[in-house]
Design a protein around this motif. Structure first.
Motif, PDB file in Angstrom:
ATOM      1  N   GLU A 103     -26.368  28.771  65.058  1.00  0.00           N
ATOM      2  CA  GLU A 103     -27.806  28.794  64.777  1.00  0.00           C
ATOM      3  C   GLU A 103     -28.520  29.975  65.439  1.00  0.00           C
ATOM      4  OE1 GLU A 103     -29.211  24.872  65.804  1.00  0.00           O
ATOM      5  OE2 GLU A 103     -29.062  24.212  63.724  1.00  0.00           O
ATOM      6  N   PRO A 104     -28.264  30.272  66.733  1.00  0.00           N
ATOM      7  CA  PRO A 104     -28.933  31.426  67.337  1.00  0.00           C
ATOM      8  C   PRO A 104     -28.526  32.752  66.679  1.00  0.00           C
ATOM      9  CG  PRO A 104     -27.913  30.066  69.037  1.00  0.00           C
ATOM     10  CD  PRO A 104     -27.475  29.535  67.725  1.00  0.00           C
ATOM     11  N   PHE A 105     -27.304  32.831  66.174  1.00  0.00           N
ATOM     12  CA  PHE A 105     -26.884  34.044  65.470  1.00  0.00           C
ATOM     13  C   PHE A 105     -27.676  34.196  64.178  1.00  0.00           C
ATOM     14  CE2 PHE A 105     -24.291  36.553  62.610  1.00  0.00           C
ATOM     15  CZ  PHE A 105     -24.075  37.673  63.391  1.00  0.00           C
ATOM     16  N   VAL A 106     -27.824  33.102  63.454  1.00  0.00           N
ATOM     17  CA  VAL A 106     -28.612  33.123  62.216  1.00  0.00           C
ATOM     18  C   VAL A 106     -30.043  33.548  62.528  1.00  0.00           C
ATOM     19  CG1 VAL A 106     -29.567  31.671  60.381  1.00  0.00           C
ATOM     20  CG2 VAL A 106     -27.167  31.434  61.040  1.00  0.00           C
ATOM     21  N   GLU A 107     -30.611  33.017  63.594  1.00  0.00           N
ATOM     22  CA  GLU A 107     -31.975  33.383  64.001  1.00  0.00           C
ATOM     23  C   GLU A 107     -32.060  34.876  64.319  1.00  0.00           C
ATOM     24  OE1 GLU A 107     -32.858  30.763  67.251  1.00  0.00           O
ATOM     25  OE2 GLU A 107     -32.728  28.985  65.984  1.00  0.00           O
ATOM     26  N   ARG A 110     -30.128  35.248  73.290  1.00  0.00           N
ATOM     27  CA  ARG A 110     -30.504  33.875  72.910  1.00  0.00           C
ATOM     28  C   ARG A 110     -29.563  32.822  73.482  1.00  0.00           C
ATOM     29  NH1 ARG A 110     -34.024  33.772  68.140  1.00  0.00           N
ATOM     30  NH2 ARG A 110     -34.451  35.930  67.552  1.00  0.00           N
ATOM     31  N   VAL A 111     -28.282  33.169  73.630  1.00  0.00           N
ATOM     32  CA  VAL A 111     -27.325  32.150  74.081  1.00  0.00           C
ATOM     33  C   VAL A 111     -27.018  32.221  75.578  1.00  0.00           C
ATOM     34  CG1 VAL A 111     -26.245  31.852  71.817  1.00  0.00           C
ATOM     35  CG2 VAL A 111     -25.299  33.531  73.421  1.00  0.00           C
ATOM     36  N   HIS A 121     -24.063  24.748  63.674  1.00  0.00           N
ATOM     37  CA  HIS A 121     -23.418  24.657  64.993  1.00  0.00           C
ATOM     38  C   HIS A 121     -24.336  25.279  66.049  1.00  0.00           C
ATOM     39  CE1 HIS A 121     -20.641  25.448  68.298  1.00  0.00           C
ATOM     40  NE2 HIS A 121     -19.896  24.476  67.787  1.00  0.00           N
ATOM     41  N   GLU A 122     -24.316  24.720  67.241  1.00  0.00           N
ATOM     42  CA  GLU A 122     -25.226  25.174  68.303  1.00  0.00           C
ATOM     43  C   GLU A 122     -25.045  26.646  68.686  1.00  0.00           C
ATOM     44  OE1 GLU A 122     -24.363  23.633  72.360  1.00  0.00           O
ATOM     45  OE2 GLU A 122     -22.637  22.694  71.399  1.00  0.00           O
ATOM     46  N   LEU A 123     -23.877  27.228  68.439  1.00  0.00           N
ATOM     47  CA  LEU A 123     -23.685  28.647  68.736  1.00  0.00           C
ATOM     48  C   LEU A 123     -23.884  29.536  67.513  1.00  0.00           C
ATOM     49  CD1 LEU A 123     -20.613  28.464  71.137  1.00  0.00           C
ATOM     50  CD2 LEU A 123     -22.998  28.943  71.727  1.00  0.00           C
ATOM     51  N   ALA A 157     -10.760  28.710  63.516  1.00  0.00           N
ATOM     52  CA  ALA A 157     -11.265  27.711  62.578  1.00  0.00           C
ATOM     53  C   ALA A 157     -10.340  26.498  62.527  1.00  0.00           C
ATOM     54  CB  ALA A 157     -11.435  28.326  61.194  1.00  0.00           C
ATOM     55  N   ASP A 158      -9.042  26.726  62.573  1.00  0.00           N
ATOM     56  CA  ASP A 158      -8.083  25.621  62.567  1.00  0.00           C
ATOM     57  C   ASP A 158      -8.255  24.705  63.776  1.00  0.00           C
ATOM     58  OD1 ASP A 158      -6.944  26.457  60.191  1.00  0.00           O
ATOM     59  OD2 ASP A 158      -5.169  27.363  61.135  1.00  0.00           O
ATOM     60  N   LEU A 159      -8.826  25.229  64.851  1.00  0.00           N
ATOM     61  CA  LEU A 159      -9.065  24.445  66.062  1.00  0.00           C
ATOM     62  C   LEU A 159     -10.479  23.865  66.109  1.00  0.00           C
ATOM     63  CD1 LEU A 159      -7.312  26.801  68.638  1.00  0.00           C
ATOM     64  CD2 LEU A 159      -6.449  24.621  67.747  1.00  0.00           C
ATOM     65  N   GLY A 160     -11.236  24.057  65.016  1.00  0.00           N
ATOM     66  CA  GLY A 160     -12.600  23.542  64.961  1.00  0.00           C
ATOM     67  C   GLY A 160     -13.621  24.423  65.647  1.00  0.00           C
ATOM     68  N   ILE A 161     -13.239  25.639  65.995  1.00  0.00           N
ATOM     69  CA  ILE A 161     -14.152  26.592  66.637  1.00  0.00           C
ATOM     70  C   ILE A 161     -14.850  27.381  65.538  1.00  0.00           C
ATOM     71  CG2 ILE A 161     -14.318  28.586  68.169  1.00  0.00           C
ATOM     72  CD1 ILE A 161     -11.678  27.508  69.489  1.00  0.00           C
ATOM     73  N   PRO A 162     -16.186  27.430  65.545  1.00  0.00           N
ATOM     74  CA  PRO A 162     -16.883  28.132  64.472  1.00  0.00           C
ATOM     75  C   PRO A 162     -16.577  29.628  64.491  1.00  0.00           C
ATOM     76  CG  PRO A 162     -18.424  27.529  66.190  1.00  0.00           C
ATOM     77  CD  PRO A 162     -17.109  26.893  66.539  1.00  0.00           C
ATOM     78  N   VAL A 163     -16.498  30.198  63.316  1.00  0.00           N
ATOM     79  CA  VAL A 163     -16.202  31.622  63.161  1.00  0.00           C
ATOM     80  C   VAL A 163     -17.325  32.257  62.348  1.00  0.00           C
ATOM     81  CG1 VAL A 163     -14.595  33.299  62.183  1.00  0.00           C
ATOM     82  CG2 VAL A 163     -13.717  31.189  63.207  1.00  0.00           C
TER      83      VAL A 163
END
Length: 79
Positions: free
Chosen positions: A8-12, A77-78, A4-6, A36-42
């Motif tokens: 990936e920067p956390f992983v980096e 980063r974001v 997910h675009e938000l 998560a139920d709303l499709g928002i990454p956690v």
């Protein structure tokens, strides 16, 4: 989702500070389930420590410093 675009920067940010993130699904309770139920990454993370929810629960000062550094790096980063 690690791609997910938000996320990936956390992983980096985590990798940039010498850690390897793990992605897994676990059972437990958090408000993250509503997002998560709303499709928002956690992303759930924590500083180094142990004994969660037990007598003698602890967290290391170095872990708190690293946690702060990773979160600040991520925000840079974001933004």
């Amino acid at each position: 989702r690690p791609d997910h675009e938000l996320v990936e920067p956390f992983v980096e940010s985590v990798k940039a500070h010498g850690r390897t993130p793990e992605f897994l699904v676990t059972h437990g309770a958090s408000d993250g389930r509503f997002f998560a139920d709303l499709g928002i990454p956690v992303v759930m993370c924590q500083p180094d420590g142990g004994g969660i929810h037990e007598d003698g629960e602890w967290v290391s000062l170095g872990g708190i410093e690293l946690y702060n550094t990773v979160l600040r790096d991520y925000l840079d980063r974001v933004s």
